[in-house]
Design an enzyme around this catalytic site. Structure first.
Site, PDB file in Angstrom:
ATOM      1  N   LYS A 120       0.811  -1.225   0.000  1.00 22.92           N
ATOM      2  CA  LYS A 120       0.000   0.000   0.000  1.00 22.92           C
ATOM      3  C   LYS A 120       0.844   1.275   0.000  1.00 22.92           C
ATOM      4  O   LYS A 120       0.382   2.341   0.414  1.00 22.92           O
ATOM      5  CB  LYS A 120      -0.980   0.038   1.190  1.00 22.92           C
ATOM      6  CG  LYS A 120      -1.852  -1.189   1.347  1.00 22.92           C
ATOM      7  CD  LYS A 120      -2.555  -1.654   0.084  1.00 22.92           C
ATOM      8  CE  LYS A 120      -3.549  -0.656  -0.451  1.00 22.92           C
ATOM      9  NZ  LYS A 120      -4.145  -1.112  -1.744  1.00 22.92           N
ATOM     10  N   THR A 123       3.637   0.582  -4.839  1.00 24.03           N
ATOM     11  CA  THR A 123       4.545  -0.296  -5.609  1.00 24.03           C
ATOM     12  C   THR A 123       3.982  -0.646  -6.979  1.00 24.03           C
ATOM     13  O   THR A 123       4.730  -0.733  -7.949  1.00 24.03           O
ATOM     14  CB  THR A 123       4.842  -1.603  -4.835  1.00 24.03           C
ATOM     15  OG1 THR A 123       3.628  -2.303  -4.589  1.00 24.03           O
ATOM     16  CG2 THR A 123       5.546  -1.311  -3.521  1.00 24.03           C
ATOM     17  N   ARG A 124       2.659  -0.847  -7.069  1.00 22.33           N
ATOM     18  CA  ARG A 124       2.061  -1.173  -8.371  1.00 22.33           C
ATOM     19  C   ARG A 124       2.196   0.002  -9.319  1.00 22.33           C
ATOM     20  O   ARG A 124       2.553  -0.173 -10.490  1.00 22.33           O
ATOM     21  CB  ARG A 124       0.597  -1.585  -8.183  1.00 22.33           C
ATOM     22  CG  ARG A 124      -0.211  -1.720  -9.475  1.00 22.33           C
ATOM     23  CD  ARG A 124       0.357  -2.689 -10.491  1.00 22.33           C
ATOM     24  NE  ARG A 124       0.515  -4.037  -9.965  1.00 22.33           N
ATOM     25  CZ  ARG A 124       1.116  -5.027 -10.612  1.00 22.33           C
ATOM     26  NH1 ARG A 124       1.647  -4.809 -11.818  1.00 22.33           N
ATOM     27  NH2 ARG A 124       1.228  -6.217 -10.084  1.00 22.33           N
ATOM     28  N   SER A 209      -5.010   2.549   4.718  1.00 24.11           N
ATOM     29  CA  SER A 209      -5.169   2.024   3.357  1.00 24.11           C
ATOM     30  C   SER A 209      -5.167   0.493   3.365  1.00 24.11           C
ATOM     31  O   SER A 209      -5.962  -0.153   2.672  1.00 24.11           O
ATOM     32  CB  SER A 209      -4.036   2.544   2.462  1.00 24.11           C
ATOM     33  OG  SER A 209      -4.134   2.002   1.166  1.00 24.11           O
ATOM     34  N   HIS A 330     -10.686   5.879   1.801  1.00 19.87           N
ATOM     35  CA  HIS A 330     -10.316   5.256   3.077  1.00 19.87           C
ATOM     36  C   HIS A 330     -11.483   5.263   4.055  1.00 19.87           C
ATOM     37  O   HIS A 330     -12.309   6.181   4.045  1.00 19.87           O
ATOM     38  CB  HIS A 330      -9.131   5.999   3.709  1.00 19.87           C
ATOM     39  CG  HIS A 330      -7.840   5.742   2.998  1.00 19.87           C
ATOM     40  ND1 HIS A 330      -6.639   6.288   3.412  1.00 19.87           N
ATOM     41  CD2 HIS A 330      -7.550   4.998   1.910  1.00 19.87           C
ATOM     42  CE1 HIS A 330      -5.666   5.889   2.601  1.00 19.87           C
ATOM     43  NE2 HIS A 330      -6.202   5.117   1.677  1.00 19.87           N
TER      44      HIS A 330
END
Length: 363
Positions: A120, A123-124, A209, A330
């Site tokens: 979270k 990284t993606r 998150s 969130h």
């Protein structure tokens, strides 16, 4: 008698003519045979190349892809093949011939760079942004080799990687690596020179998150507040609860620094990855020793999602944003709980700033 002899001699001459054709006829016949055989070889070669070419093309593009469910859950698919044309429309064939006529063959290699964390943190997004670079060959899915599948061995791990040419950097991302105890030693055993990238983000917002993602999959879990505290009355934080434990960056960083020099670990500011993606990508490209090809011209800010997306790349019909699982709203947390978490993380953050050599400004 003379007439008979003349006639017989003439007949003999005619028969001789048919049995032994003149040398010109022989040459003509040989010429025809040569043309026929050449055409046969040419036809055979064309058929072989066409069938063989198709077969090799199929083999090249049949990379290990994440299963369909994985793709839907993570929003992980970028509109490109693992091999073939990338997001910039640049082709990465299996076989290239450079200007000197030398052949470069694509091969599966162990990664030279890893995005090791954090969950979270972004990284993606970082992986998808990096995949715009023609010199990066990145695995789309998370292989979890060093934390879950280590027993399968390095050959299995190598077989998961996309094929790459000399000079291209092979990489993968598995955010769990950063917090798994055995991983630094295992990565070091594969390569002492591997480059490590960690995307870090304010540990309080990261935890919220994380919880938001968990509750989207298992809606009946207890409230954030009840899980964050061992005892709500005394205000004692449960630091072993995964969403909070992951945010103890200093603790995890120390484990990696026991195996790798600080110069081999690059920290990406997760907040700045949203506000200035080109700036953060520039630093990552420098760290990887790559030419700065991914720049601000590749991004636009999506106000609905609240983070940057990629402008329409060549070979793609539309702009690319990360999937629906990214940019979730969130869950609402009691401000008093948030303040207690900030107080809890403060000494951990200060220690992390010292290890990192930079202040991330989390309050």
């Amino acid at each position: 008698m003379a007439a008979f002899y003349h006639r017989h001699h003439h007949q003999h001459h005619v028969n001789q003519h048919h049995l032994h054709p003149p040398s010109t006829d022989l040459r003509r016949l040989f010429h025809r045979l040569t043309i026929a055989s050449s055409l046969s070889i040419l036809c055979f070669s064309l058929v072989y190349l066409l069938t063989g070419g198709c077969e090799s093309e199929l083999t090249e593009n049949s990379e290990i892809k994440p299963p369909a469910r994985d793709v839907l859950v993570r929003g992980a698919v970028w509109p490109q093949e693992e091999n073939g044309t990338d997001a910039l429309g640049i082709n990465h064939p299996a076989l290239e011939i450079n200007s000197s006529g030398k052949e470069w063959t694509a091969a599966r290699r162990l990664p030279q760079a890893l995005i090791i964390g954090v969950k979270k943190g972004g990284t993606r997004a970082l992986l998808e942004f990096l995949r715009l670079h023609p010199d990066i060959r990145a695995l789309g899915s998370e292989p979890h080799f060093f934390d879950r599948h280590y027993a399968r061995g390095l050959d299995w791990y190598r077989s998961m990687m996309p094929k790459a040419l000399d000079g291209q950097i092979v990489m993968e991302k598995t955010p769990r690596y950063f917090v798994t105890v055995d991983t630094p030693a295992r990565v070091h055993a594969m390569s002492q020179d591997v480059k490590l990238i960690v995307v870090v983000r304010d540990p309080v917002t990261r935890a919220i998150s994380d919880y938001t993602q968990i509750i989207s999959k298992t809606p009946d879990i207890p409230s954030f507040e009840s899980l964050a505290f061992k005892n709500r009355t005394t205000g004692q934080i449960d630091s072993l609860w995964s969403p909070l434990w992951i945010g103890l960056y200093a603790q995890h960083m120390e484990r990696w620094l026991a195996w790798f020099p600080r110069s081999q670990i690059h920290l990406v500011n997760g907040e700045r990855l949203i506000s200035d993606p080109a700036g953060e990508l520039g630093k990552v490209q420098d760290f990887l020793g790559l030419q700065k090809i991914v720049t601000d011209k590749h991004f636009y800010f999506n106000k609905t999602k609240g983070f940057p997306c990629l402008k329409k790349p060549e070979g793609s019909s539309k702009p690319h944003c990360l999937g629906k699982t990214k940019g979730r709203t969130h869950v609402s947390i009691d401000p008093e709980v948030i303040q207690k978490l900030r107080d809890f993380y403060k000494p951990h953050n200060q220690r992390f700033y010292q290890l990192a050599g930079q202040n991330f400004g989390w309050h």
